[in-house]
Design a protein around this motif. Structure first.
Motif, PDB file in Angstrom:
ATOM      1  N   VAL A 146      77.478  -8.857 -36.938  1.00  0.00           N
ATOM      2  CA  VAL A 146      76.364  -9.769 -37.234  1.00  0.00           C
ATOM      3  C   VAL A 146      75.104  -8.986 -37.594  1.00  0.00           C
ATOM      4  O   VAL A 146      74.426  -9.270 -38.573  1.00  0.00           O
ATOM      5  CB  VAL A 146      76.117 -10.714 -36.034  1.00  0.00           C
ATOM      6  CG1 VAL A 146      74.829 -11.496 -36.216  1.00  0.00           C
ATOM      7  CG2 VAL A 146      77.299 -11.668 -35.870  1.00  0.00           C
ATOM      8  N   GLN A 147      74.714  -8.039 -36.769  1.00  0.00           N
ATOM      9  CA  GLN A 147      73.554  -7.148 -36.903  1.00  0.00           C
ATOM     10  C   GLN A 147      72.221  -7.838 -36.630  1.00  0.00           C
ATOM     11  O   GLN A 147      71.349  -7.283 -35.985  1.00  0.00           O
ATOM     12  CB  GLN A 147      73.507  -6.448 -38.277  1.00  0.00           C
ATOM     13  CG  GLN A 147      74.806  -5.849 -38.751  1.00  0.00           C
ATOM     14  CD  GLN A 147      75.556  -5.004 -37.742  1.00  0.00           C
ATOM     15  OE1 GLN A 147      75.045  -4.678 -36.689  1.00  0.00           O
ATOM     16  NE2 GLN A 147      76.803  -4.672 -38.045  1.00  0.00           N
ATOM     17  N   SER A 148      72.017  -9.058 -37.148  1.00  0.00           N
ATOM     18  CA  SER A 148      70.751  -9.759 -36.935  1.00  0.00           C
ATOM     19  C   SER A 148      70.945 -11.236 -37.274  1.00  0.00           C
ATOM     20  O   SER A 148      71.819 -11.579 -38.072  1.00  0.00           O
ATOM     21  CB  SER A 148      69.651  -9.162 -37.823  1.00  0.00           C
ATOM     22  OG  SER A 148      68.464  -9.951 -37.777  1.00  0.00           O
ATOM     23  N   PHE A 149      70.111 -12.076 -36.661  1.00  0.00           N
ATOM     24  CA  PHE A 149      70.063 -13.489 -37.057  1.00  0.00           C
ATOM     25  C   PHE A 149      68.772 -13.782 -37.811  1.00  0.00           C
ATOM     26  O   PHE A 149      68.254 -14.898 -37.785  1.00  0.00           O
ATOM     27  CB  PHE A 149      70.198 -14.395 -35.828  1.00  0.00           C
ATOM     28  CG  PHE A 149      71.598 -14.454 -35.277  1.00  0.00           C
ATOM     29  CD1 PHE A 149      72.600 -15.143 -35.941  1.00  0.00           C
ATOM     30  CD2 PHE A 149      71.913 -13.821 -34.083  1.00  0.00           C
ATOM     31  CE1 PHE A 149      73.894 -15.192 -35.428  1.00  0.00           C
ATOM     32  CE2 PHE A 149      73.194 -13.869 -33.551  1.00  0.00           C
ATOM     33  CZ  PHE A 149      74.195 -14.559 -34.237  1.00  0.00           C
ATOM     34  N   ASN A 150      68.261 -12.763 -38.496  1.00  0.00           N
ATOM     35  CA  ASN A 150      67.057 -12.895 -39.316  1.00  0.00           C
ATOM     36  C   ASN A 150      67.437 -12.584 -40.762  1.00  0.00           C
ATOM     37  O   ASN A 150      67.895 -11.477 -41.059  1.00  0.00           O
ATOM     38  CB  ASN A 150      65.977 -11.927 -38.806  1.00  0.00           C
ATOM     39  CG  ASN A 150      64.694 -12.014 -39.597  1.00  0.00           C
ATOM     40  OD1 ASN A 150      64.638 -11.577 -40.748  1.00  0.00           O
ATOM     41  ND2 ASN A 150      63.647 -12.541 -38.984  1.00  0.00           N
ATOM     42  N   ASP A 151      67.250 -13.536 -41.664  1.00  0.00           N
ATOM     43  CA  ASP A 151      67.703 -13.363 -43.045  1.00  0.00           C
ATOM     44  C   ASP A 151      67.022 -12.202 -43.755  1.00  0.00           C
ATOM     45  O   ASP A 151      67.662 -11.475 -44.525  1.00  0.00           O
ATOM     46  CB  ASP A 151      67.493 -14.655 -43.838  1.00  0.00           C
ATOM     47  CG  ASP A 151      68.502 -15.733 -43.475  1.00  0.00           C
ATOM     48  OD1 ASP A 151      69.544 -15.397 -42.872  1.00  0.00           O
ATOM     49  OD2 ASP A 151      68.247 -16.915 -43.786  1.00  0.00           O
ATOM     50  N   ALA A 152      65.727 -12.011 -43.527  1.00  0.00           N
ATOM     51  CA  ALA A 152      65.013 -10.920 -44.192  1.00  0.00           C
ATOM     52  C   ALA A 152      65.567  -9.573 -43.738  1.00  0.00           C
ATOM     53  O   ALA A 152      65.743  -8.651 -44.559  1.00  0.00           O
ATOM     54  CB  ALA A 152      63.518 -11.010 -43.893  1.00  0.00           C
ATOM     55  N   GLU A 153      65.850  -9.436 -42.455  1.00  0.00           N
ATOM     56  CA  GLU A 153      66.413  -8.186 -41.943  1.00  0.00           C
ATOM     57  C   GLU A 153      67.806  -7.944 -42.506  1.00  0.00           C
ATOM     58  O   GLU A 153      68.157  -6.812 -42.862  1.00  0.00           O
ATOM     59  CB  GLU A 153      66.441  -8.220 -40.416  1.00  0.00           C
ATOM     60  CG  GLU A 153      65.049  -8.201 -39.788  1.00  0.00           C
ATOM     61  CD  GLU A 153      65.029  -8.533 -38.312  1.00  0.00           C
ATOM     62  OE1 GLU A 153      63.916  -8.618 -37.755  1.00  0.00           O
ATOM     63  OE2 GLU A 153      66.116  -8.728 -37.717  1.00  0.00           O
ATOM     64  N   LEU A 154      68.604  -8.990 -42.625  1.00  0.00           N
ATOM     65  CA  LEU A 154      69.945  -8.856 -43.188  1.00  0.00           C
ATOM     66  C   LEU A 154      69.891  -8.418 -44.645  1.00  0.00           C
ATOM     67  O   LEU A 154      70.693  -7.584 -45.080  1.00  0.00           O
ATOM     68  CB  LEU A 154      70.714 -10.174 -43.050  1.00  0.00           C
ATOM     69  CG  LEU A 154      71.097 -10.568 -41.620  1.00  0.00           C
ATOM     70  CD1 LEU A 154      71.607 -12.003 -41.578  1.00  0.00           C
ATOM     71  CD2 LEU A 154      72.151  -9.614 -41.060  1.00  0.00           C
ATOM     72  N   ARG A 155      68.947  -8.962 -45.405  1.00  0.00           N
ATOM     73  CA  ARG A 155      68.820  -8.548 -46.810  1.00  0.00           C
ATOM     74  C   ARG A 155      68.415  -7.083 -46.912  1.00  0.00           C
ATOM     75  O   ARG A 155      68.933  -6.336 -47.760  1.00  0.00           O
ATOM     76  CB  ARG A 155      67.786  -9.426 -47.521  1.00  0.00           C
ATOM     77  CG  ARG A 155      68.280 -10.838 -47.829  1.00  0.00           C
ATOM     78  CD  ARG A 155      67.350 -11.545 -48.792  1.00  0.00           C
ATOM     79  NE  ARG A 155      66.029 -11.755 -48.222  1.00  0.00           N
ATOM     80  CZ  ARG A 155      65.670 -12.840 -47.520  1.00  0.00           C
ATOM     81  NH1 ARG A 155      66.557 -13.806 -47.287  1.00  0.00           N
ATOM     82  NH2 ARG A 155      64.447 -12.955 -47.039  1.00  0.00           N
ATOM     83  N   THR A 156      67.518  -6.642 -46.049  1.00  0.00           N
ATOM     84  CA  THR A 156      67.094  -5.238 -46.057  1.00  0.00           C
ATOM     85  C   THR A 156      68.264  -4.310 -45.774  1.00  0.00           C
ATOM     86  O   THR A 156      68.372  -3.217 -46.355  1.00  0.00           O
ATOM     87  CB  THR A 156      65.980  -5.006 -45.022  1.00  0.00           C
ATOM     88  OG1 THR A 156      64.858  -5.822 -45.351  1.00  0.00           O
ATOM     89  CG2 THR A 156      65.549  -3.541 -44.997  1.00  0.00           C
ATOM     90  N   LEU A 157      69.166  -4.740 -44.890  1.00  0.00           N
ATOM     91  CA  LEU A 157      70.328  -3.932 -44.531  1.00  0.00           C
ATOM     92  C   LEU A 157      71.415  -3.966 -45.601  1.00  0.00           C
ATOM     93  O   LEU A 157      72.346  -3.153 -45.564  1.00  0.00           O
ATOM     94  CB  LEU A 157      70.912  -4.421 -43.204  1.00  0.00           C
ATOM     95  CG  LEU A 157      70.051  -4.213 -41.955  1.00  0.00           C
ATOM     96  CD1 LEU A 157      70.701  -4.878 -40.757  1.00  0.00           C
ATOM     97  CD2 LEU A 157      69.812  -2.735 -41.684  1.00  0.00           C
ATOM     98  N   GLY A 158      71.326  -4.927 -46.528  1.00  0.00           N
ATOM     99  CA  GLY A 158      72.357  -5.049 -47.557  1.00  0.00           C
ATOM    100  C   GLY A 158      73.594  -5.786 -47.078  1.00  0.00           C
ATOM    101  O   GLY A 158      74.682  -5.614 -47.646  1.00  0.00           O
ATOM    102  N   ARG A 159      73.447  -6.638 -46.057  1.00  0.00           N
ATOM    103  CA  ARG A 159      74.575  -7.418 -45.573  1.00  0.00           C
ATOM    104  C   ARG A 159      74.878  -8.554 -46.550  1.00  0.00           C
ATOM    105  O   ARG A 159      73.970  -9.053 -47.227  1.00  0.00           O
ATOM    106  CB  ARG A 159      74.289  -8.002 -44.185  1.00  0.00           C
ATOM    107  CG  ARG A 159      73.929  -6.969 -43.133  1.00  0.00           C
ATOM    108  CD  ARG A 159      75.084  -6.054 -42.815  1.00  0.00           C
ATOM    109  NE  ARG A 159      76.145  -6.732 -42.081  1.00  0.00           N
ATOM    110  CZ  ARG A 159      77.267  -6.147 -41.692  1.00  0.00           C
ATOM    111  NH1 ARG A 159      77.497  -4.879 -42.015  1.00  0.00           N
ATOM    112  NH2 ARG A 159      78.180  -6.811 -41.024  1.00  0.00           N
ATOM    113  N   ILE A 160      76.137  -8.992 -46.607  1.00  0.00           N
ATOM    114  CA  ILE A 160      76.516 -10.030 -47.562  1.00  0.00           C
ATOM    115  C   ILE A 160      76.340 -11.431 -46.975  1.00  0.00           C
ATOM    116  O   ILE A 160      76.471 -12.419 -47.709  1.00  0.00           O
ATOM    117  CB  ILE A 160      77.974  -9.863 -48.041  1.00  0.00           C
ATOM    118  CG1 ILE A 160      78.958 -10.063 -46.875  1.00  0.00           C
ATOM    119  CG2 ILE A 160      78.173  -8.516 -48.721  1.00  0.00           C
ATOM    120  CD1 ILE A 160      80.412 -10.176 -47.307  1.00  0.00           C
ATOM    121  N   HIS A 161      76.043 -11.545 -45.687  1.00  0.00           N
ATOM    122  CA  HIS A 161      75.926 -12.856 -45.055  1.00  0.00           C
ATOM    123  C   HIS A 161      74.487 -13.158 -44.686  1.00  0.00           C
ATOM    124  O   HIS A 161      73.629 -12.265 -44.670  1.00  0.00           O
ATOM    125  CB  HIS A 161      76.809 -12.912 -43.803  1.00  0.00           C
ATOM    126  CG  HIS A 161      76.373 -12.000 -42.704  1.00  0.00           C
ATOM    127  ND1 HIS A 161      76.811 -10.689 -42.590  1.00  0.00           N
ATOM    128  CD2 HIS A 161      75.523 -12.184 -41.658  1.00  0.00           C
ATOM    129  CE1 HIS A 161      76.272 -10.122 -41.533  1.00  0.00           C
ATOM    130  NE2 HIS A 161      75.477 -11.007 -40.954  1.00  0.00           N
TER     131      HIS A 161
END
Length: 399
Positions: A146-161
């Motif tokens: 999962v890594q995070s439940f924050n969309d901005a943080e997920l985009r920074t990490l390059g996650r696909i979800h």
């Protein structure tokens, strides 16, 4: 908090088990081994990741599974009590491919009664059908990245979800019948605040989870995130903020029934990751797949990272290391002290034929008198005060 946390499926595993003299090798040989199977495929490479993984290789999936099964057959009949299907993204495989691979594990290896079989999965690549197939194929623990439940943080990490997909994936896995679900979270992310971290932790605590891993972000050389960092682009929390986030996460998770059993890992009682504990206890394990590492009979070795070579059967790399007894002892200490329970003095004596206090009595007395280490119930472990300066303390045992 200066003992950095590394992803447990590969990085910790590469520092894994050994067998000392004075009967240590015989002791470890008598125990079931851990089995790690690497799936080096991803939809896209995350911006922080330096693991061996490949994108756009869908046409190779079946051939790679063939190669995995061929390598597994070289260990036919070996007893294992933990299995970890990691990556990469194992859930990128089709339901039929996952079923075939899991079936081969049961056909080739002897799994101990009460075995733990973990499969990693990423939100966006697993659905209800795959979850049911994994469960019906013998997987009894699901670990979601999962890594995070924050969309901005997920985009920074390059996650696909996104956060909603991650949340719904956990619920879908539980609905499919998984009781033992773990998620990975990350702290000290670019742009992450204490408020956003606590929001992620609050969401996680509402979900039907038995285990949470919370790792500090490591900026790895050669990754896109490292390139951004060198240009001063991402706003990375500083070391003090990282320490504060660690302390806040620990306090919150323990208040919600997840006790800390290793520096970055929290579980409800009885749901600790038994496979990763093998690494921290320096026990033997077999690594199957491209770039997988093994430790068997006192020797650490690895497979080639080349997908083509691995699938052709030319799998062993030239990396092979027989640890000295000094290295074995140091690794037993440094890995064991990651766990809250610490080092078992009786096991140290059994493995190495000497009392740990005969070797390190002066050091232990100094750190115990300073309140950095404590002894109880046959274990030596860090106090909270000692954990904050653990790296400095452990370095003295290497000398």
């Amino acid at each position: 908090m200066t003992m950095k946390a590394y992803p447990s499926d590969v990085c910790v595993g590469q520092r894994g088990g050994f067998a000392g003299g004075h009967g240590g090798t015989a002791l470890l040989r008598s125990l079931p081994r851990g089995l790690y199977i690497h799936i080096p495929f991803c939809v896209q490479k995350c911006r922080y990741c330096d693991f061996v993984s490949y994108c756009g290789k869908e046409d190779d999936y079946d051939a790679y599974i063939d190669a995995l099964i061929n390598e597994m057959r070289s260990y036919a009949g070996t007893e294992a009590d933990t299995v970890f299907l990691g990556g990469g993204t194992p859930s990128i495989l089709s339901a039929a491919q996952l079923e075939r691979l899991c079936g081969a594990v049961f056909d080739i290896f002897k799994l101990s009664s009460g075995f733990e079989f973990t499969a990693e999965a990423n939100p966006g690549t697993i659905d209800a059908e795959k979850a049911r197939v994994l469960l019906n194929s013998g997987v009894n623990r699901l670990s979601l990245g999962v890594q995070s439940f924050n969309d901005a943080e997920l985009r920074t990490l390059g996650r696909i979800h996104d956060a909603k997909t991650a949340y719904n994936t956990v619920l879908a896995a539980a609905d499919a019948g998984f009781e033992n679900i773990s998620i990975d979270l990350m702290t000290a992310l670019p742009g992450q605040s204490m408020e956003s971290l606590m929001n992620t932790l609050n969401i996680a605590a509402e979900l039907p989870l038995k285990h949470i891993s919370a790792y500090s972000l490591i900026i790895e050389d050669g990754t896109p995130l490292a390139a951004d960092y060198e240009m001063g682009l991402p706003d990375i929390p500083d070391e003090d903020s990282d320490r504060d986030m660690y302390a806040a996460a620990k306090s919150f998770l323990e208040s919600r029934g997840f006790y800390q059993y290793e520096i970055s890992n929290y579980a409800r009682k009885g749901y600790e990751s038994r496979h990763n504990i093998k690494y921290w206890e320096c026990r033997e394990y077999i690594g199957i797949g491209a770039a997988a590492h093994s430790y068997i009979d006192g020797t650490r070795f690895s497979n080639t990272a080349s997908l083509e070579k691995y699938m052709s059967g030319d799998r062993l790399s030239c990396e092979r290391e027989l640890l000295s007894e000094h290295d074995m002892i140091f690794e037993f200490i440094i890995m064991g002290m990651r766990m809250n329970r610490g080092i078992n003095e009786a096991e140290f004596r059994l493995r190495f034929g000497t009392d740990i206090r005969e070797m390190y009595g002066a050091l232990l007395n100094r750190f115990e008198s300073g309140g950095f280490i404590e002894s109880a119930d046959g274990y030596i472990r860090f106090t909270e005060k000692g954990r904050d300066v653990s790296n400095s303390i452990l370095c003295e045992f290497a000398e």
